[in-house]
Design a protein around this motif. Structure first.
Motif, PDB file in Angstrom:
ATOM      1  N   PRO A 214       0.827  -1.198   0.000  1.00 49.37           N
ATOM      2  CA  PRO A 214       0.000   0.000   0.000  1.00 49.37           C
ATOM      3  C   PRO A 214       0.868   1.259   0.000  1.00 49.37           C
ATOM      4  N   GLN A 215       0.427   2.261  -0.746  1.00 46.57           N
ATOM      5  CA  GLN A 215       1.170   3.511  -0.826  1.00 46.57           C
ATOM      6  C   GLN A 215       0.658   4.467   0.242  1.00 46.57           C
ATOM      7  N   TRP A 216       1.588   5.139   0.919  1.00 47.21           N
ATOM      8  CA  TRP A 216       1.173   6.125   1.903  1.00 47.21           C
ATOM      9  C   TRP A 216       1.865   7.465   1.666  1.00 47.21           C
ATOM     10  N   LEU A 217       2.817   7.519   0.773  1.00 48.06           N
ATOM     11  CA  LEU A 217       3.451   8.765   0.369  1.00 48.06           C
ATOM     12  C   LEU A 217       3.160   9.020  -1.104  1.00 48.06           C
ATOM     13  N   PRO A 218       2.920  10.271  -1.476  1.00 46.46           N
ATOM     14  CA  PRO A 218       2.679  10.557  -2.889  1.00 46.46           C
ATOM     15  C   PRO A 218       3.990  10.571  -3.666  1.00 46.46           C
ATOM     16  N   ASN A 219       3.886  10.726  -4.954  1.00 49.54           N
ATOM     17  CA  ASN A 219       5.061  10.891  -5.800  1.00 49.54           C
ATOM     18  C   ASN A 219       5.477  12.358  -5.741  1.00 49.54           C
ATOM     19  N   PHE A 220       6.458  12.669  -4.899  1.00 48.83           N
ATOM     20  CA  PHE A 220       6.869  14.053  -4.719  1.00 48.83           C
ATOM     21  C   PHE A 220       7.531  14.624  -5.955  1.00 48.83           C
ATOM     22  N   CYS A 221       7.878  13.774  -6.911  1.00 54.12           N
ATOM     23  CA  CYS A 221       8.472  14.266  -8.162  1.00 54.12           C
ATOM     24  C   CYS A 221       7.407  14.709  -9.157  1.00 54.12           C
ATOM     25  N   SER A 222       6.143  14.464  -8.858  1.00 57.62           N
ATOM     26  CA  SER A 222       5.082  14.775  -9.818  1.00 57.62           C
ATOM     27  C   SER A 222       4.702  16.252  -9.741  1.00 57.62           C
ATOM     28  N   LEU A 223       4.233  16.764 -10.865  1.00 59.37           N
ATOM     29  CA  LEU A 223       3.852  18.177 -10.944  1.00 59.37           C
ATOM     30  C   LEU A 223       2.699  18.540 -10.013  1.00 59.37           C
ATOM     31  N   PRO A 224       1.625  17.727  -9.895  1.00 57.45           N
ATOM     32  CA  PRO A 224       0.545  18.109  -8.968  1.00 57.45           C
ATOM     33  C   PRO A 224       1.009  18.294  -7.535  1.00 57.45           C
ATOM     34  N   VAL A 225       1.923  17.432  -7.065  1.00 54.75           N
ATOM     35  CA  VAL A 225       2.418  17.570  -5.700  1.00 54.75           C
ATOM     36  C   VAL A 225       3.256  18.830  -5.561  1.00 54.75           C
ATOM     37  N   LEU A 226       4.112  19.109  -6.543  1.00 52.26           N
ATOM     38  CA  LEU A 226       4.927  20.325  -6.506  1.00 52.26           C
ATOM     39  C   LEU A 226       4.049  21.569  -6.468  1.00 52.26           C
ATOM     40  N   VAL A 227       3.002  21.573  -7.285  1.00 56.53           N
ATOM     41  CA  VAL A 227       2.102  22.735  -7.323  1.00 56.53           C
ATOM     42  C   VAL A 227       1.377  22.888  -5.990  1.00 56.53           C
ATOM     43  N   ALA A 228       0.921  21.774  -5.409  1.00 56.26           N
ATOM     44  CA  ALA A 228       0.213  21.845  -4.125  1.00 56.26           C
ATOM     45  C   ALA A 228       1.120  22.379  -3.021  1.00 56.26           C
ATOM     46  N   VAL A 229       2.350  21.893  -2.964  1.00 56.22           N
ATOM     47  CA  VAL A 229       3.291  22.363  -1.935  1.00 56.22           C
ATOM     48  C   VAL A 229       3.602  23.841  -2.133  1.00 56.22           C
ATOM     49  N   ALA A 230       3.843  24.245  -3.393  1.00 56.03           N
ATOM     50  CA  ALA A 230       4.156  25.649  -3.668  1.00 56.03           C
ATOM     51  C   ALA A 230       2.985  26.558  -3.306  1.00 56.03           C
ATOM     52  N   ALA A 231       1.754  26.113  -3.598  1.00 57.62           N
ATOM     53  CA  ALA A 231       0.572  26.932  -3.308  1.00 57.62           C
ATOM     54  C   ALA A 231       0.381  27.103  -1.801  1.00 57.62           C
ATOM     55  N   VAL A 232       0.504  26.015  -1.051  1.00 59.27           N
ATOM     56  CA  VAL A 232       0.342  26.103   0.407  1.00 59.27           C
ATOM     57  C   VAL A 232       1.449  26.954   1.013  1.00 59.27           C
ATOM     58  N   THR A 233       2.668  26.806   0.517  1.00 59.85           N
ATOM     59  CA  THR A 233       3.787  27.599   1.023  1.00 59.85           C
ATOM     60  C   THR A 233       3.562  29.082   0.777  1.00 59.85           C
ATOM     61  N   GLU A 234       3.104  29.415  -0.428  1.00 56.63           N
ATOM     62  CA  GLU A 234       2.881  30.826  -0.747  1.00 56.63           C
ATOM     63  C   GLU A 234       1.730  31.404   0.070  1.00 56.63           C
ATOM     64  N   LEU A 235       0.712  30.603   0.341  1.00 59.15           N
ATOM     65  CA  LEU A 235      -0.381  31.069   1.190  1.00 59.15           C
ATOM     66  C   LEU A 235       0.116  31.377   2.598  1.00 59.15           C
ATOM     67  N   ALA A 236       0.963  30.502   3.130  1.00 64.36           N
ATOM     68  CA  ALA A 236       1.534  30.749   4.453  1.00 64.36           C
ATOM     69  C   ALA A 236       2.388  32.014   4.454  1.00 64.36           C
ATOM     70  N   VAL A 237       3.144  32.247   3.383  1.00 65.50           N
ATOM     71  CA  VAL A 237       3.968  33.461   3.279  1.00 65.50           C
ATOM     72  C   VAL A 237       3.091  34.708   3.300  1.00 65.50           C
ATOM     73  N   LEU A 238       1.991  34.676   2.551  1.00 60.65           N
ATOM     74  CA  LEU A 238       1.085  35.824   2.530  1.00 60.65           C
ATOM     75  C   LEU A 238       0.535  36.123   3.923  1.00 60.65           C
ATOM     76  N   LEU A 239       0.150  35.080   4.644  1.00 60.33           N
ATOM     77  CA  LEU A 239      -0.391  35.275   5.991  1.00 60.33           C
ATOM     78  C   LEU A 239       0.655  35.879   6.917  1.00 60.33           C
ATOM     79  N   ILE A 240       1.887  35.425   6.777  1.00 53.48           N
ATOM     80  CA  ILE A 240       2.964  35.926   7.646  1.00 53.48           C
ATOM     81  C   ILE A 240       3.286  37.381   7.322  1.00 53.48           C
TER      82      ILE A 240
END
Length: 345
Positions: free
Chosen positions: A4-30
């Motif tokens: 069973p898989q419990w970690l995503p493919n961190f090399c994939s574009l959807p995961v990179l976009v999700a991480v970048a979006a959440v990171t940028e949202l946190a930056v805006l709040l800060i």
């Protein structure tokens, strides 16, 4: 059986976009939060975004490279190791950035007396974001695993299934040929054996579009022996990429439905048309058969088979593959669309 898989493919574009979006949202709040920082908002936003996205990219690349090793652990231990790795990377990277800033006198971080505050603050924020993201990815992968398990069960059920009536009718046809035409009977036995070999083949093994066409031709040869002149076939498949990877028995049940629910039920029979074309990075294969007035029982059984095939398409091709049906007054059309892996060939 795959673990069973419990970690995503961190090399994939959807995961990179999700991480970048959440990171940028946190930056805006800060940055937009009340602060005693003397610099203006836009310069702070630019500097903080570059710093935070750099840290996020470091963590994603590390998890991408180390996923095979992390996946060997139990989910809870693996998640804790991934979480600890993120915290360690952010702490070391924050320390390095602060030292470079102080050495070069760039004044992009904090004054020297706030050394600990900068490193600990960056690490703490990263720990909070990482906890939320890892939890999200863990739940998402568990949900996908359940979807894959359901699709796999439907795939296996359809893979191992050929209608009993087809087996009995085919054996009766072959038995009637043994004395009158033993060569044709032997050829039909070989065709039938190939059909069942494909039906019982391991679900992990992919075939090709050419294999599927060969299987369909063998199936039609047996049915033409049984139905005679009532079954006529028009194949137009010259443009199709025969080496396209395809799960076995994806199309044969559609052809079987066309005969069983259509041509066989018409006293005069009819023409089964199968033609394909390539267009805009996709291949489209249409199966057209004449049909009698629709009966509720036929609709139910045919619908179940079509839904199973749609599940197999989604399992192997995701949303890139589709199966559409159109029922007219006198004909039934199945249109199968699949991604063309190499449209230039």
């Amino acid at each position: 059986m795959d673990a069973p898989q419990w970690l995503p493919n961190f090399c994939s574009l959807p995961v990179l976009v999700a991480v970048a979006a959440v990171t940028e949202l946190a930056v805006l709040l800060i940055v937009l939060a009340p602060s005693d920082e003397p610099r203006e908002v836009l310069p702070r936003l630019g500097t903080t975004s570059v710093y935070a996205q750099w840290l996020a990219l470091l963590c994603v690349v590390a998890l991408c490279k180390l996923k095979p090793q992390l996946s060997r652990f139990a989910p809870m231990r693996g998640v804790l190791l991934a979480y600890s790795l993120i915290i360690l990377i952010v702490a070391l990277a924050s320390e390095l950035v602060f030292l470079i800033d102080q050495t070069l006198l760039l004044r992009l971080t904090l004054p020297a007396e706030f050394h600990l505050r900068f490193v600990v603050g960056s690490t703490a924020l990263a720990a909070l974001i990482a906890a939320a993201m890892l939890r999200y990815f863990f739940v998402l992968e568990q949900w996908r695993e359940r979807v894959r398990a359901v699709a796999r069960s439907q795939f296996d059920a359809l893979q191992a299934r050929i209608r009993p009536h087809f087996l009995f009718n085919s054996m009766n046809t072959i038995a009637s040929l043994i004395r009158s035409d033993p060569v044709q009977a032997e050829r039909s036995v070989e065709d039938l054996a190939d059909l069942f070999r494909a039906a019982l083949r391991s679900g992990e093994r992919m075939g090709t579009l050419g294999d599927e066409f060969d299987l369909i031709r063998r199936y039609l040869a047996i049915e033409q022996l049984r139905l005679g002149a009532r079954l006529q076939v028009d194949l137009q498949l010259d443009e199709m990429p025969l080496d396209l990877p395809l799960p076995p028995l994806l199309m044969q049940p559609l052809v079987e439905n066309a005969i069983y629910h259509g041509i066989e039920r018409l006293p005069q029979g009819g023409v089964l048309k199968i033609f394909g074309r390539r267009q805009a990075g996709m291949i489209e294969i249409s199966i057209i058969n004449p049909c009698p007035p629709e009966a509720p029982s036929a609709r139910t059984h045919n619908g179940m088979a079509l839904n199973n095939i749609r599940s197999r398409i989604e399992y192997h091709f995701g949303r890139r593959g589709t199966l559409e049906t159109i029922r007219g007054a006198e004909q039934f059309i199945c249109s199968l669309r699949l991604p063309d892996e190499n449209p230039d060939r």
